[in-house]
Design a protein around this motif. Structure first.
Motif, PDB file in Angstrom:
ATOM      1  N   GLN A  14      20.275  -7.828 -16.761  1.00  0.00           N
ATOM      2  CA  GLN A  14      21.364  -8.212 -17.656  1.00  0.00           C
ATOM      3  C   GLN A  14      21.241  -9.684 -18.058  1.00  0.00           C
ATOM      4  OE1 GLN A  14      23.654  -6.307 -19.122  1.00  0.00           O
ATOM      5  NE2 GLN A  14      24.350  -8.126 -20.228  1.00  0.00           N
ATOM      6  N   GLN A  15      20.838 -10.523 -17.129  1.00  0.00           N
ATOM      7  CA  GLN A  15      20.644 -11.940 -17.443  1.00  0.00           C
ATOM      8  C   GLN A  15      19.525 -12.123 -18.468  1.00  0.00           C
ATOM      9  OE1 GLN A  15      19.852 -14.357 -13.994  1.00  0.00           O
ATOM     10  NE2 GLN A  15      19.673 -16.260 -15.162  1.00  0.00           N
ATOM     11  N   THR A  18      20.846 -11.119 -21.875  1.00  0.00           N
ATOM     12  CA  THR A  18      21.758 -12.137 -22.415  1.00  0.00           C
ATOM     13  C   THR A  18      20.979 -13.323 -22.978  1.00  0.00           C
ATOM     14  OG1 THR A  18      23.480 -11.500 -20.830  1.00  0.00           O
ATOM     15  CG2 THR A  18      23.685 -13.657 -21.878  1.00  0.00           C
ATOM     16  N   THR A  21      19.418 -12.382 -26.309  1.00  0.00           N
ATOM     17  CA  THR A  21      20.371 -12.424 -27.421  1.00  0.00           C
ATOM     18  C   THR A  21      20.629 -13.856 -27.873  1.00  0.00           C
ATOM     19  OG1 THR A  21      21.447 -10.405 -26.597  1.00  0.00           O
ATOM     20  CG2 THR A  21      22.682 -11.757 -28.162  1.00  0.00           C
TER      21      THR A  21
END
Length: 227
Positions: A14-15, A18, A21
């Motif tokens: 998830q990091q 992120t 993005t």
């Protein structure tokens, strides 16, 4: 232990997403800087900060991806997951693409700045030359005026050519109508009795004209007499 490892994998992944993005958002800003019309002669603070931020994000993503790789290498349960292996490969490929994009945009920005500086230098040299040589500036002005006059003459010649073409077209149409009239007259003479009919029509018109003229003259005399 397996649950803890799975949670660590999910958090790191998830990091990485992120950071990916955030990188794409900064790339949009950086690409606009490289395509602006009036590019500054030297890098602005915004450009420097954006480029530094992009480099920092890429390095952080590389560190996170390295942690994911070590996690897969040390945990048998994760190593056996083809899905996680595929996710890690996609993250690495995206990071490599973004590094190439950064290098490409950096080069494009550098080339655009060089072109802008070169054009600005040429314009400055021309202005300085004209300031130091008023005669040359006047000669350039006269050449520009001559160019404008030549273009005006070309427009006038084009209009005259169109007018002559219209005149020639009217002449052709007039000759065509005259030819048709001659053919009708010739055909009329070939029909028996047509000349006599035309003559009677002409005579009737003359007679009507005489009668109308006499009546108008009579009315004029009566008005004049009673006045």
């Amino acid at each position: 232990m397996a649950t803890s490892t799975a949670q660590g994998w999910a958090q790191l992944r998830q990091q990485a997403r992120t950071l990916e993005t955030q990188t794409e958002t900064l790339f949009h800003t950086y690409s606009q800087l490289s395509t602006q019309s009036n590019i500054p002669a030297k890098p602005t603070e915004e450009e420097k900060n954006t480029e530094a931020r992009l480099q920092e994000l890429l390095d952080r993503r590389e560190s996170v991806i390295a942690q994911l790789g070590r996690l897969l290498d040390t945990e048998a349960t994760l190593t056996s997951s083809a899905l996680k292996q595929n996710n890690l490969a996609l993250l690495r490929d995206k990071l490599a693409d973004h590094r190439r994009d950064l290098a490409r945009l950096r080069t494009a920005l550098h080339e655009a700045r060089n072109r802008a500086n070169l054009l600005g230098s040429v314009r400055d040299d021309i202005s300085a030359y004209r300031a130091a040589n008023p005669e040359a500036a006047e000669a350039d002005y006269m050449l520009d005026e001559r160019g404008r006059l030549d273009r005006s003459h070309d427009v006038a010649d084009s209009v005259l050519s169109q007018a002559y073409a219209v005149q020639d077209s009217f002449a052709v149409q007039r000759e065509t109508l005259a030819s048709i009239n001659r053919r009708i007259t010739h055909a009329a003479t070939q029909v028996p009795g047509i000349n006599a009919l035309i003559g009677r029509i002409s005579a009737k018109k003359r007679r009507d004209g005489v009668i109308m003229g006499s009546f108008i003259a009579f009315c004029f005399l009566m008005v004049w007499f009673f006045m």
